[in-house]
Design an enzyme around this catalytic site. Structure first.
Site, short mmCIF file in Angstrom:
data_model
loop_
_atom_site.label_atom_id
_atom_site.label_comp_id
_atom_site.label_asym_id
_atom_site.label_seq_id
_atom_site.Cartn_x
_atom_site.Cartn_y
_atom_site.Cartn_z
N HIS A 5 14.90 3.51 1.61
CA HIS A 5 13.44 3.33 1.52
C HIS A 5 12.75 4.47 2.25
O HIS A 5 12.82 4.56 3.47
CB HIS A 5 13.04 1.98 2.15
CG HIS A 5 11.57 1.73 2.17
ND1 HIS A 5 10.93 1.00 3.14
CD2 HIS A 5 10.58 2.13 1.33
CE1 HIS A 5 9.63 0.96 2.91
NE2 HIS A 5 9.38 1.64 1.81
N PRO A 43 12.69 -4.62 -1.24
CA PRO A 43 13.32 -4.64 0.08
C PRO A 43 12.69 -5.69 0.98
O PRO A 43 11.48 -5.90 0.94
CB PRO A 43 13.04 -3.24 0.62
CG PRO A 43 11.82 -2.78 -0.09
CD PRO A 43 11.79 -3.48 -1.42
N ASN A 45 8.31 2.27 8.71
CA ASN A 45 9.07 1.18 8.07
C ASN A 45 10.21 1.71 7.18
O ASN A 45 10.80 0.97 6.43
CB ASN A 45 8.12 0.29 7.25
CG ASN A 45 7.38 1.07 6.19
OD1 ASN A 45 7.53 2.29 6.08
ND2 ASN A 45 6.59 0.38 5.39
N ALA A 60 8.17 -7.28 1.51
CA ALA A 60 7.81 -8.51 2.21
C ALA A 60 6.32 -8.53 2.55
O ALA A 60 5.67 -9.56 2.50
CB ALA A 60 8.64 -8.64 3.47
N GLY A 61 5.76 -7.39 2.89
CA GLY A 61 4.36 -7.35 3.29
C GLY A 61 4.22 -7.75 4.75
O GLY A 61 4.78 -8.75 5.18
N HIS A 73 6.37 -5.34 -4.04
CA HIS A 73 7.18 -4.20 -3.55
C HIS A 73 7.93 -4.51 -2.28
O HIS A 73 8.67 -3.67 -1.79
CB HIS A 73 6.31 -2.97 -3.37
CG HIS A 73 5.65 -2.88 -2.03
ND1 HIS A 73 4.88 -3.87 -1.51
CD2 HIS A 73 5.67 -1.90 -1.09
CE1 HIS A 73 4.43 -3.52 -0.31
NE2 HIS A 73 4.90 -2.32 -0.03
N ASP A 114 1.31 7.65 1.59
CA ASP A 114 2.71 8.05 1.36
C ASP A 114 2.99 7.98 -0.13
O ASP A 114 3.52 7.01 -0.66
CB ASP A 114 3.66 7.14 2.14
CG ASP A 114 5.05 7.76 2.24
OD1 ASP A 114 5.26 8.85 1.65
OD2 ASP A 114 5.92 7.18 2.89
N LEU A 158 17.52 2.92 5.95
CA LEU A 158 18.67 2.91 5.06
C LEU A 158 19.45 1.65 5.41
O LEU A 158 19.58 1.31 6.57
CB LEU A 158 19.58 4.11 5.33
CG LEU A 158 18.93 5.48 5.28
CD1 LEU A 158 19.90 6.54 5.75
CD2 LEU A 158 18.53 5.76 3.84
#
Lengths: 484, 140
Positions: free
Chosen positions: A237, A380, A204, A408-409, A406, A96, A207
């Site tokens: 996102h 985020p 994932n 939480a993972g 970037h 992406d 808004l």
């Protein structure tokens, strides 16, 4: 295979050169004990070591606090490869391309929107196409029309009336990578991208209407237009949709075919790269830049649809409600950047995969009004947990080529999340306990994205701050969520 | 033998297709992919399409084959419930299939999860006691 780490500090760990064959530099991992234990559960550390084998890599292969297993690079992976001796790897960017985050501010407070929250979330859900099969409302008919978007990115959207001219100043790269060349994007990628411009997608992507929770750094927050607790912000996102995924797929395939000898020597098939100076490296960089531009145009159109939703619900103009863009960051991208390495300015292919640029004060790429404080970094959280605004720093420039985490993972697989959580229950719980309102295109989506499926974003933000690579400015709390 | 299964991965999911032949395993893997995106039972067979893919080895053939479904989904908004492999050439790595389905309708179809891409990560093609299995990780 177990990777032995050398401790540098409580939150910095080295993967020594020599851990695996062919490492040209060490790996460095930014993680607390808790985060590190989680990284050890999958191939995060191994993949970081693999990245260190790439040609022309400078200083170290970096794994950020939210690092987890990806394809080729770990997600949360950063590498600077020399512009002449290195190369460019789609596995260091992700499928992406320019998946990213944008943050809007308003002058409204939580109290002022409270009564209309449900109406607002529903209006946004109707206005911004999301979920499986989501198509944009603008129908581009031909390749020629889409080529314009790929060439100039967010500027295309603004010129078409989606947003304000000043919006562009507050986007990373002003929402336009000028080296983009649409002729290097395949017809298949175009076909996937044509119907989807101006849509959120699924997975994932989300808004979120948020309220300001805590302000850690008042001075910087003020510069970003965040004045008070309970002020309402909106986070977006999403990425480049099917077009970006196809560009990645196309070039992975072509690189494998073109460079079989490189492929044979790599520790992982998905680390395939086009060597610097090759015609394919040039074409991929330009095609990838097109996908990045598509994503910026996409987020720009979504901003417009959100402003329209607010205007309708509150019967006020977006300008009057102070709906300016704070910033927009890409977190899956490669760019040509110049970094100071051992006192010299060096031109590199800067790879950031699941990583956010975090340039410090005074960098010429930062908007003029943020010059003194540094670039906003948007982090985020998972659905129902907090998100953060951080600020880039001089330390980040030195330690991580101006990069930090970037998000939480992920911690739990989608499959286990589906077994453990039910979408209906998660929604009910968040709405009752946290007084949020959620609207999703799919129950399955809510279960897969349940807050418990992610690492603790608080811990990720804390480590970033402690390492000084992205400093805490504001914590944002979710109020309303639209999920794909 | 289950036609298809979904297995764990931290960020994404593995789709496994099983079959008595390799082509059946490919076919069932594609069926699993469709099921992950939308409940197969809700999808009527209104539209028929022929798809073709070509690879340089078996692994890339599988990736190319499955990618065709994502392309049709994104560009024409189609979902599928029937997949029949009509040509399977494991020497020249070519595959053809007739697939049936309809346009996705959020009112009618219970939606699963959108798949962004098919990856090579830990991709496996194997045979054990006459059962062929293909395993692929999809990016979500």
């Amino acid at each position: 295979m177990e990777i032995k780490l050398k401790k540098i500090s409580d939150i910095e760990w080295e993967i020594p050169k020599g851990t695996i064959q062919g490492m040209k530099v060490p790996g460095i991992v930014f993680a607390s004990k808790i985060l590190l234990e989680k990284m050890k559960l999958d191939k995060t550390l191994q993949q970081t070591a693999n990245v260190a084998t790439l040609p022309g890599i400078y200083k170290h292969a970096i794994c950020l606090p939210d690092g987890h297993e990806g394809y080729g690079f770990p997600i949360g992976g950063v590498a600077a490869l020399d512009f002449k001796e290195g190369g460019i790897s789609p596995g260091g960017i992700g499928y992406d391309i320019n998946c990213g985050v944008r943050l809007l501010r308003t002058s409204l407070t939580d109290k002022e929107i409270h009564e209309k929250l449900k109406e607002l979330v529903m209006a946004i859900f109707r206005n911004v196409p999301s979920g499986l099969g989501s198509k944009g409302k603008v129908r581009l008919r031909s390749r020629a029309e889409l080529d314009e978007v790929l060439k100039i990115g967010a500027r295309w959207a603004v010129e078409k009336g989606y947003g304000w001219k000043k919006d562009l100043k507050h986007l990373e790269s002003e929402g336009e990578l000028k080296i983009a060349e649409p002729r290097y994007v395949s017809d298949t990628a175009i076909k996937r991208g044509l119907p989807q411009l101006g849509s959120l997608g699924a997975g994932n992507h989300f808004l979120e209407i948020q309220r300001v929770g805590e302000i850690f750094d008042e001075k910087t927050a003020k510069v970003f237009g965040i004045e008070k607790k309970d002020q309402i912000t909106i986070m977006i996102h999403c990425g480049s949709r099917g077009l970006g995924h196809q560009v990645c797929t196309d070039y992975l395939r072509e690189m494998e075919k073109t460079f079989p000898d490189i492929l044979k020597k790599l520790p992982d098939r998905e680390l395939i790269y086009a060597p610097a100076g090759s015609e394919l490296a040039d074409r991929y960089l330009k095609a990838m830049s097109c996908a990045a531009n598509y994503a910026w145009a996409n987020r720009q159109m979504i901003v417009h649809q959100i402003r329209e939703s607010f205007e309708k619900v509150f019967n006020r103009s977006a300008e009057d409600m102070g709906m300016d863009i704070i910033y927009d960051v890409a977190h899956n991208i490669a760019k040509i950047e110049t970094h100071k390495i051992n006192g010299k300015d060096v031109k590199v292919y800067m790879h950031r995969k699941g990583a956010t640029r975090a340039f410090g004060p005074g960098h010429p790429e930062i908007p003029s009004d943020y010059q003194k404080v540094g670039q906003p970094v948007l982090l985020p959280g998972s659905m129902g947990t907090a998100s953060f605004v951080l600020v880039g720093s001089k330390t980040a420039m030195e330690k991580t080529f101006g990069s930090t985490a970037h998000g939480a993972g992920r911690l739990m697989s989608r499959h286990s999340a589906l077994k453990q959580f039910r979408g209906e229950e998660i929604k009910k719980q968040l709405e009752e306990e946290k007084k949020m309102f959620i609207r999703s295109a799919s129950w399955k989506g809510i279960a897969e994205e349940a807050p418990g499926a992610y690492k603790d974003v608080e811990e990720v933000a804390r480590v970033s701050h402690k390492a000084g690579i992205g400093n805490l400015v504001v914590r944002l709390r979710p109020v309303g969520v639209v999920k794909g | 033998m289950k036609k298809y299964e979904f297995l764990e991965h931290t960020a994404d999911v593995f789709i496994v297709g099983n079959g008595k032949t390799l082509e059946e395993a490919f076919q069932n893997c594609a069926l699993g992919l469709s099921q992950y995106m939308v409940n197969l039972g809700d999808v009527e067979k209104k539209i028929q399409k022929k798809i073709m893919a070509k690879g340089t080895d078996l692994k890339s053939l599988l990736v190319e084959f499955l990618t065709q479904f994502l392309i049709l989904h994104d560009s024409e908004n189609l979902v599928f419930s029937s997949i029949k492999v009509t040509k399977f050439d494991d020497k020249n790595f070519e595959i053809e299939a007739i697939i049936e389905g309809e346009e996705f309708d959020p009112e009618k179809h219970k939606q699963g999860t959108l798949i962004k891409a098919i990856t090579y990560h830990e991709l496996e093609i194997k045979e054990k006691e006459g059962i062929y299995s293909v395993k692929v990780l999809v990016d979500i």
